[in-house]
Design a protein around this motif. Sequence first.
Motif, PDB file in Angstrom:
ATOM      1  N   ILE A  69       0.721  -1.168   0.073  1.00 50.29           N
ATOM      2  CA  ILE A  69      -0.047   0.020  -0.015  1.00 50.29           C
ATOM      3  C   ILE A  69       1.028   1.370  -0.088  1.00 50.29           C
ATOM      4  O   ILE A  69       0.727   2.229  -0.934  1.00 50.29           O
ATOM      5  N   ILE A  70       1.819   1.341   0.807  1.00 44.49           N
ATOM      6  CA  ILE A  70       2.485   2.754   1.205  1.00 44.49           C
ATOM      7  C   ILE A  70       3.534   2.577  -0.032  1.00 44.49           C
ATOM      8  O   ILE A  70       4.547   1.771   0.156  1.00 44.49           O
ATOM      9  N   GLY A  71       3.614   3.516  -0.858  1.00 43.72           N
ATOM     10  CA  GLY A  71       4.757   3.663  -1.636  1.00 43.72           C
ATOM     11  C   GLY A  71       5.089   5.065  -1.975  1.00 43.72           C
ATOM     12  O   GLY A  71       4.912   5.966  -1.200  1.00 43.72           O
ATOM     13  N   ALA A  72       5.212   5.516  -3.283  1.00 40.20           N
ATOM     14  CA  ALA A  72       5.525   6.917  -3.561  1.00 40.20           C
ATOM     15  C   ALA A  72       4.432   7.840  -3.475  1.00 40.20           C
ATOM     16  O   ALA A  72       4.890   9.098  -3.122  1.00 40.20           O
ATOM     17  N   GLY A  73       3.084   7.239  -3.477  1.00 40.84           N
ATOM     18  CA  GLY A  73       2.192   8.232  -3.090  1.00 40.84           C
ATOM     19  C   GLY A  73       1.962   8.722  -1.822  1.00 40.84           C
ATOM     20  O   GLY A  73       1.313  10.107  -1.881  1.00 40.84           O
ATOM     21  N   ALA A 215      10.668  -1.626   5.981  1.00 45.55           N
ATOM     22  CA  ALA A 215      10.120  -0.426   5.083  1.00 45.55           C
ATOM     23  C   ALA A 215       8.895   0.238   5.729  1.00 45.55           C
ATOM     24  O   ALA A 215       8.942   1.592   5.530  1.00 45.55           O
ATOM     25  N   VAL A 216       8.034  -0.304   6.671  1.00 50.97           N
ATOM     26  CA  VAL A 216       6.964   0.381   7.377  1.00 50.97           C
ATOM     27  C   VAL A 216       7.780   1.023   8.156  1.00 50.97           C
ATOM     28  O   VAL A 216       7.406   2.170   8.564  1.00 50.97           O
ATOM     29  N   ALA A 217       8.794   0.794   8.990  1.00 53.00           N
ATOM     30  CA  ALA A 217       9.377   1.137   9.939  1.00 53.00           C
ATOM     31  C   ALA A 217       9.996   2.471   9.232  1.00 53.00           C
ATOM     32  O   ALA A 217      10.089   3.752  10.060  1.00 53.00           O
ATOM     33  N   LEU A 218      10.558   2.632   8.258  1.00 57.61           N
ATOM     34  CA  LEU A 218      11.274   3.665   7.442  1.00 57.61           C
ATOM     35  C   LEU A 218      10.231   4.744   7.294  1.00 57.61           C
ATOM     36  O   LEU A 218      10.498   6.088   7.249  1.00 57.61           O
ATOM     37  N   ALA A 219       9.129   4.442   6.783  1.00 55.87           N
ATOM     38  CA  ALA A 219       8.155   5.308   6.540  1.00 55.87           C
ATOM     39  C   ALA A 219       7.803   6.155   8.150  1.00 55.87           C
ATOM     40  O   ALA A 219       7.023   7.173   7.934  1.00 55.87           O
ATOM     41  N   GLY A 300      -3.406   5.377   9.392  1.00 54.28           N
ATOM     42  CA  GLY A 300      -2.790   6.279  10.633  1.00 54.28           C
ATOM     43  C   GLY A 300      -1.426   7.097   9.888  1.00 54.28           C
ATOM     44  O   GLY A 300      -1.166   8.188  10.254  1.00 54.28           O
ATOM     45  N   ILE A 301      -0.623   6.336   9.362  1.00 47.98           N
ATOM     46  CA  ILE A 301       0.636   6.770   8.721  1.00 47.98           C
ATOM     47  C   ILE A 301       0.213   8.111   7.684  1.00 47.98           C
ATOM     48  O   ILE A 301       0.831   8.989   7.659  1.00 47.98           O
ATOM     49  N   TYR A 302      -0.999   7.748   6.730  1.00 48.98           N
ATOM     50  CA  TYR A 302      -1.199   8.620   6.059  1.00 48.98           C
ATOM     51  C   TYR A 302      -1.812  10.005   6.447  1.00 48.98           C
ATOM     52  O   TYR A 302      -1.477  11.154   6.106  1.00 48.98           O
ATOM     53  N   ILE A 303      -2.546   9.610   7.462  1.00 51.99           N
ATOM     54  CA  ILE A 303      -3.228  10.914   8.127  1.00 51.99           C
ATOM     55  C   ILE A 303      -2.142  11.952   8.798  1.00 51.99           C
ATOM     56  O   ILE A 303      -2.099  13.124   8.671  1.00 51.99           O
ATOM     57  N   LEU A 304      -1.183  11.229   9.661  1.00 49.29           N
ATOM     58  CA  LEU A 304      -0.114  12.104  10.333  1.00 49.29           C
ATOM     59  C   LEU A 304       0.787  12.358   9.457  1.00 49.29           C
ATOM     60  O   LEU A 304       1.295  13.779   9.534  1.00 49.29           O
ATOM     61  N   ILE A 340      18.457  12.725   6.328  1.00 43.42           N
ATOM     62  CA  ILE A 340      17.864  11.570   6.797  1.00 43.42           C
ATOM     63  C   ILE A 340      16.565  11.195   6.646  1.00 43.42           C
ATOM     64  O   ILE A 340      16.310  10.019   6.076  1.00 43.42           O
ATOM     65  N   VAL A 341      15.762  12.438   6.089  1.00 42.13           N
ATOM     66  CA  VAL A 341      14.354  12.214   5.674  1.00 42.13           C
ATOM     67  C   VAL A 341      14.591  11.408   4.194  1.00 42.13           C
ATOM     68  O   VAL A 341      13.788  10.523   3.694  1.00 42.13           O
ATOM     69  N   ARG A 342      15.606  11.877   3.519  1.00 41.11           N
ATOM     70  CA  ARG A 342      15.524  11.621   1.888  1.00 41.11           C
ATOM     71  C   ARG A 342      16.081  10.302   1.934  1.00 41.11           C
ATOM     72  O   ARG A 342      15.801   9.334   0.974  1.00 41.11           O
ATOM     73  N   ILE A 343      17.151   9.783   2.864  1.00 36.03           N
ATOM     74  CA  ILE A 343      17.780   8.480   2.688  1.00 36.03           C
ATOM     75  C   ILE A 343      16.830   7.649   3.139  1.00 36.03           C
ATOM     76  O   ILE A 343      16.628   6.381   2.711  1.00 36.03           O
ATOM     77  N   SER A 344      16.137   7.787   4.193  1.00 33.36           N
ATOM     78  CA  SER A 344      15.005   6.925   4.660  1.00 33.36           C
ATOM     79  C   SER A 344      13.867   6.716   3.711  1.00 33.36           C
ATOM     80  O   SER A 344      13.570   5.450   3.654  1.00 33.36           O
ATOM     81  N   TYR A 345      13.457   7.683   2.897  1.00 34.41           N
ATOM     82  CA  TYR A 345      12.589   7.600   1.854  1.00 34.41           C
ATOM     83  C   TYR A 345      12.913   6.634   0.957  1.00 34.41           C
ATOM     84  O   TYR A 345      12.483   5.898   0.258  1.00 34.41           O
ATOM     85  N   ALA A 346      14.491   6.945   0.550  1.00 36.72           N
ATOM     86  CA  ALA A 346      14.906   6.072  -0.605  1.00 36.72           C
ATOM     87  C   ALA A 346      15.129   4.630  -0.343  1.00 36.72           C
ATOM     88  O   ALA A 346      14.711   3.687  -1.103  1.00 36.72           O
TER      89      ALA A 346
END
Length: 474
Positions: A69-73, A215-219, A300-304, A340-346
């Motif tokens: 579910i959780i991707g680039a979107g 991956a979920v933890a990095l999000a 929850g992740i999306y809303i926050l 950190i934000v950009r690396i965690s997302y990559a």
Amino acid sequence: MGIHNNNHPRTTNEIVREQHCPLLHSSKKDEKIEVEIQQNDDDRSICNNNNGSSSASFTGSVFNLSTTIIGAGIMALPAAMKVLGLTIGIASIIFFALLSHTSLDILMRFSRVAKAQSYGDIMGCAFGSVGRLVFQISVLVNNFGILVVYSIIIGDVLSGTTSSGSHHFGVLEGWFGEHWSTGRTFVLLVTTLVVFTPLGFFKRIDSLRYTSGLAVALAIVFLVITAGITFVKLFNGSIESPRLLPNITDMTSIWNLFTAVPVLVTAFVCHYNVHTIDNELGDSSLIQPVICASLVLCSGIYILTALFGFLLFGEATLGDVLANFDTDLGIPYSNVLNDIVRISYALHLMLVFPVIFFSLRFNLDDLFFPSAKSLEFDKFRFSLITTGLIFLLYVAANFVPSIWDVFQFTGATATVCLGFIFPAAIALRDPQSIATKKDKILSIVMIVLAVFANVVAIYSNADALFRKHQSKSN
């Protein structure tokens, strides 16, 4: 995993499909079916034991579905919140989560009755070989497009990108300067060989449960950092009060509201992997709790993420909020937090890659080798398809820059078909005569929303491309 046909006795799926699509009328045939079902189920159980396979865990299944579910979107959600305002934005995320749950419930309920082992099976049962073919093409277009886009984003984050004549430095370029070793081609080659290839060769999706959990933890890491920065700036008094409702001033602003619809409609699409996860669960009754837990977690992740992203950047929120982390945040250690934000997302996208790849490989094999034995038992075919797909994805991400524009159209169309149009069409077709009045009403609602989202997405993308080419010509 779906089961291919071969010269061995017929599988459970084939026998039951004959029973339901169309129904058999002979009681003797029905008795024979029951005996063959039991025999083949026993044979499959023995085969699984011999191969040492074990049932997938509930937690691992939740992580795999959530990763789907959780991707680039997720990075476009703060911009959607800016368009809709906090109140309507949060309500819309909840609404589309519930609508996605409805479409998944319809898909799995009809699959149970038809004894369908895969999404393609239930599409074939409802619409024949043409329906199955349309589904497989949609998955190939959707998943291949998603993976190419992920690779491009990873290259942009790590190696930088050039647009409108200006170059935006990537993380590695910022650390080590512009060299061949920090260029896109080399960085994606290393990523492909070190990350994509080893993870892509797993034969069971449950084997990816740990990387999916990471991956979920990095999000969540991205979410925590964004929330932390927001709270710091709130205490400093440098954040303005957020808009609760959309800012409507003219017809253009009203039309602009609809540009958030495609982002929200596609936010929870995971339907192409749900059967695979279901097949690996020891208890098939767990799939509904898995779906519910995944949707709650992702909601929850999306809303926050949308909330804190919009609070942090306000009216300056960009279509891809990651681009906002390329500037000074106005707090200490801004550059470190940006990296950190950009690396965690990559890293998050790298770990999402194999989960999406799993469904791509399976459906490609099912399209071209429908009568062959199961892919996981044919090492040569498995290796050939896996290697070939990874190579094609690498080439597309590096040497076909215009492919992004292509998948802005085809990707959005295929995604809403997989998430809403196909499940709704199955319910309206109702091959097993089990659809309720509520199912059919909700199916019509899903189709209308999906078609509307497609029209808006296509128009918006076409308009953006026209404006871009017009500005270049001027």
